[in-house]
Design a protein around this motif. Sequence first.
Motif, PDB file in Angstrom:
ATOM      1  N   GLY B  29       0.699  -1.271   0.025  1.00 32.79           N
ATOM      2  CA  GLY B  29       0.066   0.113  -0.090  1.00 32.79           C
ATOM      3  C   GLY B  29       1.082   1.399   0.099  1.00 32.79           C
ATOM      4  N   ARG B  30       2.377   1.225  -0.053  1.00 37.21           N
ATOM      5  CA  ARG B  30       3.062   2.221   0.081  1.00 37.21           C
ATOM      6  C   ARG B  30       4.022   2.202  -1.181  1.00 37.21           C
ATOM      7  NH1 ARG B  30       4.234  -0.011   5.543  1.00 37.21           N
ATOM      8  NH2 ARG B  30       6.178  -1.421   5.286  1.00 37.21           N
ATOM      9  N   SER B  31       4.543   3.516  -1.315  1.00 39.25           N
ATOM     10  CA  SER B  31       5.431   3.397  -2.349  1.00 39.25           C
ATOM     11  C   SER B  31       6.792   4.350  -1.977  1.00 39.25           C
ATOM     12  CB  SER B  31       4.987   4.519  -3.725  1.00 39.25           C
ATOM     13  OG  SER B  31       4.846   5.642  -3.301  1.00 39.25           O
ATOM     14  N   GLU B  32       7.864   4.407  -2.802  1.00 37.92           N
ATOM     15  CA  GLU B  32       8.937   5.148  -2.215  1.00 37.92           C
ATOM     16  C   GLU B  32       9.073   6.539  -2.386  1.00 37.92           C
ATOM     17  OE1 GLU B  32      12.788   3.723  -3.399  1.00 37.92           O
ATOM     18  OE2 GLU B  32      12.655   1.821  -2.719  1.00 37.92           O
ATOM     19  N   ALA B  33       7.969   7.110  -2.927  1.00 35.04           N
ATOM     20  CA  ALA B  33       7.553   8.493  -2.992  1.00 35.04           C
ATOM     21  C   ALA B  33       6.450   9.196  -2.013  1.00 35.04           C
ATOM     22  CB  ALA B  33       7.273   8.904  -4.484  1.00 35.04           C
ATOM     23  N   HIS B  34       6.124  10.437  -2.358  1.00 37.34           N
ATOM     24  CA  HIS B  34       5.296  10.902  -1.335  1.00 37.34           C
ATOM     25  C   HIS B  34       3.746  10.584  -1.420  1.00 37.34           C
ATOM     26  CE1 HIS B  34       4.928  12.750  -5.465  1.00 37.34           C
ATOM     27  NE2 HIS B  34       3.843  13.374  -4.808  1.00 37.34           N
ATOM     28  N   PHE B  35       3.425   9.971  -2.223  1.00 33.50           N
ATOM     29  CA  PHE B  35       1.993   9.278  -2.050  1.00 33.50           C
ATOM     30  C   PHE B  35       1.439   8.782  -0.972  1.00 33.50           C
ATOM     31  CE2 PHE B  35       3.876   9.270  -6.404  1.00 33.50           C
ATOM     32  CZ  PHE B  35       3.116  10.205  -7.062  1.00 33.50           C
ATOM     33  N   PRO B  36       0.192   9.192  -0.615  1.00 34.76           N
ATOM     34  CA  PRO B  36      -0.274   8.503   0.439  1.00 34.76           C
ATOM     35  C   PRO B  36      -0.558   7.008   0.555  1.00 34.76           C
ATOM     36  CG  PRO B  36      -2.120   9.958  -0.371  1.00 34.76           C
ATOM     37  CD  PRO B  36      -0.571  10.158  -1.239  1.00 34.76           C
ATOM     38  N   GLU B  37      -0.383   6.177   1.682  1.00 31.06           N
ATOM     39  CA  GLU B  37      -0.654   5.024   1.815  1.00 31.06           C
ATOM     40  C   GLU B  37      -2.315   4.663   1.017  1.00 31.06           C
ATOM     41  OE1 GLU B  37       0.503   1.877   5.152  1.00 31.06           O
ATOM     42  OE2 GLU B  37      -1.506   2.642   5.519  1.00 31.06           O
ATOM     43  N   THR B  38      -2.161   3.622   0.433  1.00 35.17           N
ATOM     44  CA  THR B  38      -3.601   3.198  -0.188  1.00 35.17           C
ATOM     45  C   THR B  38      -3.513   1.558  -0.169  1.00 35.17           C
ATOM     46  OG1 THR B  38      -3.021   4.693  -2.102  1.00 35.17           O
ATOM     47  CG2 THR B  38      -5.101   3.461  -2.488  1.00 35.17           C
ATOM     48  N   LEU B  39      -4.271   1.000   0.627  1.00 33.40           N
ATOM     49  CA  LEU B  39      -4.208  -0.295   0.836  1.00 33.40           C
ATOM     50  C   LEU B  39      -5.003  -1.048  -0.370  1.00 33.40           C
ATOM     51  CD1 LEU B  39      -4.518  -1.004   4.593  1.00 33.40           C
ATOM     52  CD2 LEU B  39      -2.710  -0.598   3.241  1.00 33.40           C
ATOM     53  N   PRO B  40      -4.544  -2.091  -0.809  1.00 30.13           N
ATOM     54  CA  PRO B  40      -5.361  -2.987  -1.786  1.00 30.13           C
ATOM     55  C   PRO B  40      -6.314  -4.017  -0.962  1.00 30.13           C
ATOM     56  CG  PRO B  40      -3.205  -4.243  -1.526  1.00 30.13           C
ATOM     57  CD  PRO B  40      -3.185  -2.972  -0.840  1.00 30.13           C
ATOM     58  N   ASP B  41      -7.026  -4.539  -1.769  1.00 28.95           N
ATOM     59  CA  ASP B  41      -8.055  -5.735  -0.905  1.00 28.95           C
ATOM     60  C   ASP B  41      -7.344  -6.857  -0.852  1.00 28.95           C
ATOM     61  OD1 ASP B  41     -10.505  -3.920  -0.662  1.00 28.95           O
ATOM     62  OD2 ASP B  41     -10.285  -3.664  -2.650  1.00 28.95           O
ATOM     63  N   GLY B  42      -6.273  -7.344  -1.657  1.00 26.08           N
ATOM     64  CA  GLY B  42      -5.767  -8.564  -1.630  1.00 26.08           C
ATOM     65  C   GLY B  42      -4.378  -8.532  -2.324  1.00 26.08           C
ATOM     66  N   VAL B  43      -3.456  -9.541  -2.017  1.00 23.64           N
ATOM     67  CA  VAL B  43      -2.325  -9.346  -2.800  1.00 23.64           C
ATOM     68  C   VAL B  43      -2.141 -10.699  -3.446  1.00 23.64           C
ATOM     69  CG1 VAL B  43       0.084  -9.251  -2.768  1.00 23.64           C
ATOM     70  CG2 VAL B  43      -1.476  -7.865  -1.256  1.00 23.64           C
ATOM     71  N   LEU B  44      -1.995 -10.867  -4.704  1.00 27.52           N
ATOM     72  CA  LEU B  44      -1.792 -12.174  -5.277  1.00 27.52           C
ATOM     73  C   LEU B  44      -0.289 -12.670  -5.713  1.00 27.52           C
ATOM     74  CD1 LEU B  44      -4.471 -12.959  -8.086  1.00 27.52           C
ATOM     75  CD2 LEU B  44      -3.751 -14.622  -6.478  1.00 27.52           C
ATOM     76  N   HIS B  78       2.944   3.899  -9.376  1.00 28.26           N
ATOM     77  CA  HIS B  78       2.360   3.177 -10.302  1.00 28.26           C
ATOM     78  C   HIS B  78       1.561   2.153  -9.902  1.00 28.26           C
ATOM     79  CE1 HIS B  78       5.512   5.137 -12.537  1.00 28.26           C
ATOM     80  NE2 HIS B  78       4.806   5.027 -13.619  1.00 28.26           N
ATOM     81  N   ALA B  79       2.092   1.497  -8.748  1.00 21.97           N
ATOM     82  CA  ALA B  79       1.800   0.290  -8.302  1.00 21.97           C
ATOM     83  C   ALA B  79       0.698   0.287  -7.026  1.00 21.97           C
ATOM     84  CB  ALA B  79       3.091  -0.660  -7.681  1.00 21.97           C
ATOM     85  N   LEU B  80       0.265   1.712  -6.951  1.00 17.65           N
ATOM     86  CA  LEU B  80      -0.750   1.686  -5.489  1.00 17.65           C
ATOM     87  C   LEU B  80      -1.981   1.358  -6.294  1.00 17.65           C
ATOM     88  CD1 LEU B  80       0.500   4.971  -4.000  1.00 17.65           C
ATOM     89  CD2 LEU B  80       0.857   2.613  -3.404  1.00 17.65           C
TER      90      LEU B  80
END
Lengths: 457, 457
Positions: B29-44, B78-80
């Motif tokens: 749910g996090r990135s190396e930059a300044h974007f706020p945390e965004t949790l996914p619902d699941g990780v595959l 990108h990956a959030l």
Amino acid sequence: MTIHTALDELSEVLGDRLSRSESDLALHGRSEAHFPETLPDGVLYPDSTEQVATAVRICATHGCPITGWGVGTSLEGHALATKGGVVMDFSRMDKVVEINAEDMDVRVQPGVTRSRLNEELRATGLFFSVDPGADATIGGMAATRASGTTAVRYGTMRDNVRALEVVMADGRVIRTGSRARKSSAGYDLTGLFVGSEGTLGLITELTLRLWGQPEAVSAGVCAFPDIGSAVDCVIETIQLGIPLARIEFIDAECVRAFKMSSGTDMEEKPHLMVEFHGSETAVAEEAARFGEVVAEHRGGPFHWSAKPEERTKLWKMRHEAAYSMRALKPGAVMMATDICVPISRLAEAVEETTADIAASPIPGPILGHVGDGNFHATLLIEPGNAAEMKAAKDLAARMADRALRMGGTVTGEHGIGLGKLDYMEAEHGDGWSVMGDIKRALDPGGLLNPGKLIRSN
Amino acid sequence: MTIHTALDELSEVLGDRLSRSESDLALHGRSEAHFPETLPDGVLYPDSTEQVATAVRICATHGCPITGWGVGTSLEGHALATKGGVVMDFSRMDKVVEINAEDMDVRVQPGVTRSRLNEELRATGLFFSVDPGADATIGGMAATRASGTTAVRYGTMRDNVRALEVVMADGRVIRTGSRARKSSAGYDLTGLFVGSEGTLGLITELTLRLWGQPEAVSAGVCAFPDIGSAVDCVIETIQLGIPLARIEFIDAECVRAFKMSSGTDMEEKPHLMVEFHGSETAVAEEAARFGEVVAEHRGGPFHWSAKPEERTKLWKMRHEAAYSMRALKPGAVMMATDICVPISRLAEAVEETTADIAASPIPGPILGHVGDGNFHATLLIEPGNAAEMKAAKDLAARMADRALRMGGTVTGEHGIGLGKLDYMEAEHGDGWSVMGDIKRALDPGGLLNPGKLIRSN
């Protein structure tokens, strides 16, 4: 909604930019290859992007097909208006718009030919590298993702187009890419239009990458006892990291054609023609190292020279090869083939092809851009001889199968057009249906060069 | 049709490949930059292309978004999973499948990192050239069209991916490209997927171009009195055709960060770091010629060395720059910027940016791949400080405007993600709508990385 109402409106709006003269239709109804004549209904000579966009809008309204035309040198029938309609001839849009020497780029209209572009660049010390055999237009070269003898060092059109202006099927004018050397800003539309053969949009302006003329050039030619030795020599040279600017293979049959047309004293054996670009020390060192690799592969002697006149003679002979080959069978029509395989399979691919042609009733001299794994057998067919045409088609089909079996592609640089359409499914599988999805999204009416690359509905 | 029914079915079909643990969601749910945390619902965590295709089909049925994940080092979010749904983490698909030394290519799964790939290649004498600062995965690097310090010589991901396997939004598995070095067979789908940020399909395998390890390498570093002299030195070096393998600019502030983190004895002035690859004679000659150009531009002295240990130290410092910079402001969050302009405008672009940052309340050391016209100011923001965040966003926006005004691009190598979405219209105009047409054609449900690159509906 017919082609004829479209032509009437085009004539009304664009005046004498539209020609319906018989001679114009005939000139734009034939190609340099074996495809039958197919007359368009009209030929448009736009002066500007606006005129292209206007014409496209009119054609869209009336359901009239539009096929782009450079100078008609494509080898797979790309520019033939097989569904009728209008051929858009870019010969009046042939300006070199802006040379940026500091950034090593140039903005051109699609109708300028590669040789004229290089003439205009001469004083700058820069050159445009892509050099197909024909003196094609830059627009046509982009549309077919052309390459040539220098791709091994400088890349193909894919690598040398930085930005485009494109008229879309609905008349929108878009700009793709920029003058920056690289970008990660979204889908690579420039790359998508390069090689799209006029089926997704019409290219009305191009920004090209230029290269500095090398400080020094060395070039030479040498014979080999057989195809395998020549190709192994290429593979080893590449693996040693000797930086080749050009490396061309020509088979014994090809040498025979050169002898007939230009009187060269080359032996009738497989040859490599090579060129090195760099500093004076570097090109001498590279030629010497290459000479050693040649000797290890029982080739040579390798004579090289840094003299411009000898070099020019060598490459002129190579560029005119397609024309020389006709000397082997005067009056013949030509079927170009163009497979490209991983280098490790190249010797095998060339040898199998040579044997296959030898067992057929027609001649097919082979030459190739072997540094890229790309080669052509030029199949020479007696006009009207159905058996020879069938033999040629069968040989070409077996070459395509061979390329795919070896992990390669059915066309390294000529494109799909009409001639390679039957191999698209075999090469791309479901990828071809993805291409169809893109085509339908960007040209829902199916009016841009219909029947090429994607099968029309 | 909800995300939760999708997760239930994924869990049923793929078992423990699906994780819903809090720690996994937080990690993705996090990135190396300044974007706020965004949790996914699941990780595959798929093991195979088939599992990816199965998962995509299930997600498509239930309308569940899917966002690809490499190692989470991308800089634009990108990956959030900003619309929730599933994050597809490729860490179990990290094999080097097949090395073809003779053809200088390699087939890999998307989850392998660039450094591990190069470790596995070491014995072959070949290397994979693209080197972003982070040790990213090859799949992530392809998705963002990454580059790094060697692009000036060996190109970006655009130039180094030959073929892909891609799972489409409907679960179809396609193969693009081939092992041939070039092709004119239809639309360049490989080029379309490279840089598409997981919005058109999920990359499940890549065939990469490799390069021979150079026989010799020389590298060095030198100071300049000001930015303009350093950049002019770069331009002249390129125009003289001196073949650079790397040429990196670092500003005085950046040097200060290096001093704090690695104790280098460099002067706090603008510097160039360079490297040459070739034969022993060539790299010595090139370093010497470069030294002359440096002196003409009031830089230097240019000390170079062919010793591996000195070189490794130099480039380690450069690759860890993003981490070093944090030493300038401990605890700061980072906003990466990434503009790329025509080389002729580079000095002006860097100088304007430097002045703009100097007038702002935050630090922003600058470094760049100046051979490509690409540079980054790393804006350092105190966490939770809204005024500093606003200052950083304003600086970044002005950099983007500057890049476009100078004929460049808002991102040379980081990609669009969330952070650059607002500039797409300004950079591409109607071209962005064409990208939208392609997106809708290939992902009609809008489930692949929604909200990135293309604005979701």
